[in-house]
Design a protein around this motif. Structure first.
Motif, PDB file in Angstrom:
ATOM      1  N   ASN A 144      -1.960  -6.935  -7.850  1.00 36.54           N
ATOM      2  CA  ASN A 144      -3.110  -6.416  -7.107  1.00 36.54           C
ATOM      3  C   ASN A 144      -2.687  -5.769  -5.790  1.00 36.54           C
ATOM      4  N   SER A 145      -1.721  -6.371  -5.085  1.00 36.30           N
ATOM      5  CA  SER A 145      -1.289  -5.790  -3.810  1.00 36.30           C
ATOM      6  C   SER A 145      -0.504  -4.500  -4.044  1.00 36.30           C
ATOM      7  N   ILE A 146       0.256  -4.431  -5.143  1.00 34.82           N
ATOM      8  CA  ILE A 146       0.982  -3.203  -5.478  1.00 34.82           C
ATOM      9  C   ILE A 146      -0.011  -2.082  -5.783  1.00 34.82           C
ATOM     10  N   ILE A 147      -1.042  -2.402  -6.577  1.00 36.86           N
ATOM     11  CA  ILE A 147      -2.042  -1.389  -6.923  1.00 36.86           C
ATOM     12  C   ILE A 147      -2.781  -0.918  -5.678  1.00 36.86           C
ATOM     13  N   LYS A 148      -3.158  -1.845  -4.786  1.00 41.12           N
ATOM     14  CA  LYS A 148      -3.878  -1.459  -3.566  1.00 41.12           C
ATOM     15  C   LYS A 148      -2.987  -0.603  -2.679  1.00 41.12           C
ATOM     16  N   ARG A 149      -1.716  -1.020  -2.480  1.00 37.47           N
ATOM     17  CA  ARG A 149      -0.801  -0.250  -1.637  1.00 37.47           C
ATOM     18  C   ARG A 149      -0.557   1.137  -2.240  1.00 37.47           C
ATOM     19  N   THR A 150      -0.418   1.202  -3.568  1.00 36.01           N
ATOM     20  CA  THR A 150      -0.203   2.479  -4.235  1.00 36.01           C
ATOM     21  C   THR A 150      -1.458   3.344  -4.147  1.00 36.01           C
ATOM     22  N   ALA A 151      -2.640   2.756  -4.323  1.00 31.17           N
ATOM     23  CA  ALA A 151      -3.890   3.515  -4.227  1.00 31.17           C
ATOM     24  C   ALA A 151      -4.087   4.062  -2.816  1.00 31.17           C
ATOM     25  N   ASP A 152      -3.784   3.256  -1.782  1.00 22.79           N
ATOM     26  CA  ASP A 152      -3.895   3.729  -0.398  1.00 22.79           C
ATOM     27  C   ASP A 152      -2.905   4.869  -0.151  1.00 22.79           C
ATOM     28  N   GLY A 153      -1.694   4.703  -0.652  1.00 26.94           N
ATOM     29  CA  GLY A 153      -0.683   5.752  -0.503  1.00 26.94           C
ATOM     30  C   GLY A 153      -1.055   7.007  -1.273  1.00 26.94           C
ATOM     31  N   LEU A 154      -1.684   6.821  -2.452  1.00 27.77           N
ATOM     32  CA  LEU A 154      -2.107   7.967  -3.257  1.00 27.77           C
ATOM     33  C   LEU A 154      -3.126   8.809  -2.505  1.00 27.77           C
ATOM     34  N   GLU A 155      -4.057   8.161  -1.834  1.00 31.04           N
ATOM     35  CA  GLU A 155      -5.068   8.914  -1.079  1.00 31.04           C
ATOM     36  C   GLU A 155      -4.407   9.742   0.021  1.00 31.04           C
ATOM     37  N   GLN A 156      -3.423   9.172   0.713  1.00 27.30           N
ATOM     38  CA  GLN A 156      -2.701   9.934   1.741  1.00 27.30           C
ATOM     39  C   GLN A 156      -1.928  11.085   1.122  1.00 27.30           C
ATOM     40  N   ILE A 157      -1.215  10.828   0.031  1.00 27.57           N
ATOM     41  CA  ILE A 157      -0.423  11.857  -0.644  1.00 27.57           C
ATOM     42  C   ILE A 157      -1.340  12.947  -1.187  1.00 27.57           C
ATOM     43  N   HIS A 176       5.196  12.589   6.571  1.00 28.47           N
ATOM     44  CA  HIS A 176       5.155  12.145   5.180  1.00 28.47           C
ATOM     45  C   HIS A 176       6.411  12.430   4.360  1.00 28.47           C
ATOM     46  N   TYR A 177       7.349  13.204   4.895  1.00 27.02           N
ATOM     47  CA  TYR A 177       8.560  13.534   4.142  1.00 27.02           C
ATOM     48  C   TYR A 177       9.786  12.951   4.827  1.00 27.02           C
ATOM     49  N   ASP A 178      10.724  12.479   4.011  1.00 32.02           N
ATOM     50  CA  ASP A 178      11.988  11.956   4.510  1.00 32.02           C
ATOM     51  C   ASP A 178      12.831  13.107   5.065  1.00 32.02           C
ATOM     52  N   LYS A 179      13.688  12.815   6.055  1.00 32.31           N
ATOM     53  CA  LYS A 179      14.504  13.877   6.679  1.00 32.31           C
ATOM     54  C   LYS A 179      15.469  14.511   5.689  1.00 32.31           C
ATOM     55  N   ASP A 180      15.833  13.801   4.637  1.00 32.25           N
ATOM     56  CA  ASP A 180      16.728  14.337   3.615  1.00 32.25           C
ATOM     57  C   ASP A 180      15.993  14.581   2.294  1.00 32.25           C
ATOM     58  N   ASP A 238      12.098   4.041  -1.879  1.00 36.40           N
ATOM     59  CA  ASP A 238      12.090   2.731  -2.519  1.00 36.40           C
ATOM     60  C   ASP A 238      12.482   1.648  -1.518  1.00 36.40           C
ATOM     61  N   ASP A 239      11.659   1.500  -0.484  1.00 37.28           N
ATOM     62  CA  ASP A 239      11.915   0.439   0.499  1.00 37.28           C
ATOM     63  C   ASP A 239      10.578  -0.084   1.000  1.00 37.28           C
ATOM     64  N   ASP A 240      10.615  -1.101   1.851  1.00 34.47           N
ATOM     65  CA  ASP A 240       9.377  -1.732   2.327  1.00 34.47           C
ATOM     66  C   ASP A 240       8.770  -0.997   3.514  1.00 34.47           C
ATOM     67  N   GLY A 241       9.439   0.002   4.047  1.00 31.65           N
ATOM     68  CA  GLY A 241       8.935   0.762   5.186  1.00 31.65           C
ATOM     69  C   GLY A 241       7.846   1.733   4.751  1.00 31.65           C
ATOM     70  N   PRO A 242       7.596   2.726   5.589  1.00 26.69           N
ATOM     71  CA  PRO A 242       6.584   3.724   5.220  1.00 26.69           C
ATOM     72  C   PRO A 242       7.004   4.464   3.955  1.00 26.69           C
ATOM     73  N   LYS A 243       6.045   4.759   3.107  1.00 24.36           N
ATOM     74  CA  LYS A 243       6.322   5.427   1.825  1.00 24.36           C
ATOM     75  C   LYS A 243       6.487   6.931   2.053  1.00 24.36           C
ATOM     76  N   LEU A 244       7.691   7.320   2.491  1.00 29.54           N
ATOM     77  CA  LEU A 244       7.992   8.724   2.710  1.00 29.54           C
ATOM     78  C   LEU A 244       8.359   9.387   1.387  1.00 29.54           C
ATOM     79  N   ILE A 245       8.070  10.666   1.287  1.00 35.06           N
ATOM     80  CA  ILE A 245       8.401  11.434   0.086  1.00 35.06           C
ATOM     81  C   ILE A 245       9.870  11.837   0.178  1.00 35.06           C
ATOM     82  N   VAL A 246      10.663  11.435  -0.811  1.00 29.56           N
ATOM     83  CA  VAL A 246      12.089  11.772  -0.813  1.00 29.56           C
ATOM     84  C   VAL A 246      12.401  12.919  -1.772  1.00 29.56           C
TER      85      VAL A 246
END
Length: 181
Positions: free
Chosen positions: A5-18, A42-46, A119-127
Motif C-alpha cells: 500500500n505504501s509503495i502504491i501510494k508513493r508511486t501514485a504521488d510520484g506519478l502525478e508529479q511526473i 525532477h531530473y538527475d544531473k546525469d 532506485d534509492d530512498d531519496g527523491p524520485k529523480l528521472i535518470v
C-alpha cells in the motif's frame, strides 16, 4: 520494509508529479525559466535522454534538446495521452504530440515516453527519459512530402518489391519432357 500500500501510494504521488512534468516539457507555452526549474527539480544531473535521432547523457544536454525543440517549432503540445505505471521505477506515457511549423503546418507524432526513476530512498529523480517514435510517421505527417512518401515509397516501391518476390516464388515450368525408358 515498505508495504504494498505504501509503495502504491508513493508511486501514485510520484506519478502525478511526473504527469505534470511531462505535459509541461512538451508544452511550448512553458517559459525557459520554468523549463529549467522542471529539469533541475525532477531530473538527475546525469540523466540520459534518447529518441530516434539523439542520445544525451547530461542534464545540460537534455535541457538543450528541449530548448532547441521550442526554437525549431512555433508551438508544441500534447493533444492525447495515457499514463501507465510499468513498475515502481518505470512510468510510460503514450501520447500524440502536435507541433506547429510556420503557423499553418501541423505535424502530429505518436510517441511513447518511458521514464526511469532513481532506485534509492531519496527523491524520485528521472535518470532516463526515452522517447520512442517512428521517423516514417514523422515524414508521413509532413504536407506534400508525406503524400510523396506515401505514394512513391509505400505504393510504388512496395509494389515493385512485392511483384519481384512473387516472381521469385512462382513455380518454374520446364519445356523439356521427361524421357521414359
Amino acid at each position: 520494509m515498505a508495504t504494498n500500500n505504501s509503495i502504491i501510494k508513493r508511486t501514485a504521488d510520484g506519478l502525478e508529479q511526473i504527469h505534470v512534468v511531462l505535459l509541461k516539457m512538451y508544452d511550448s507555452n512553458v517559459n525557459g525559466l520554468e523549463l529549467d526549474q522542471l529539469i533541475i527539480d525532477h531530473y538527475d544531473k546525469d540523466c540520459v535522454f534518447e529518441d530516434p535521432l539523439v542520445i544525451t547523457t547530461t542534464m545540460e544536454d537534455f535541457r538543450s534538446q528541449f530548448v532547441a525543440l521550442r526554437q525549431l517549432f512555433q508551438s508544441s503540445r500534447i493533444v492525447e495521452h495515457n499514463f501507465f505505471i510499468n513498475n515502481e521505477r518505470e512510468i510510460s506515457m503514450d501520447a500524440v504530440v502536435e507541433y506547429t511549423v510556420l503557423s499553418f503546418w501541423i505535424i502530429k507524432i505518436h510517441q511513447v515516453s518511458r521514464l526511469t526513476l532513481a532506485d534509492d530512498d531519496g527523491p524520485k529523480l528521472i535518470v532516463r527519459h526515452e522517447d520512442i517514435w517512428s521517423i516514417a510517421s514523422l515524414i508521413s505527417s509532413l504536407p506534400i512530402i508525406g503524400w510523396l512518401y506515401d505514394f512513391v515509397y509505400r505504393r510504388l516501391l512496395l509494389g515493385f518489391v512485392l511483384s519481384g518476390f512473387l516472381l521469385m516464388i512462382q513455380p518454374k515450368f520446364s519445356s523439356n519432357k521427361r524421357k521414359s525408358n
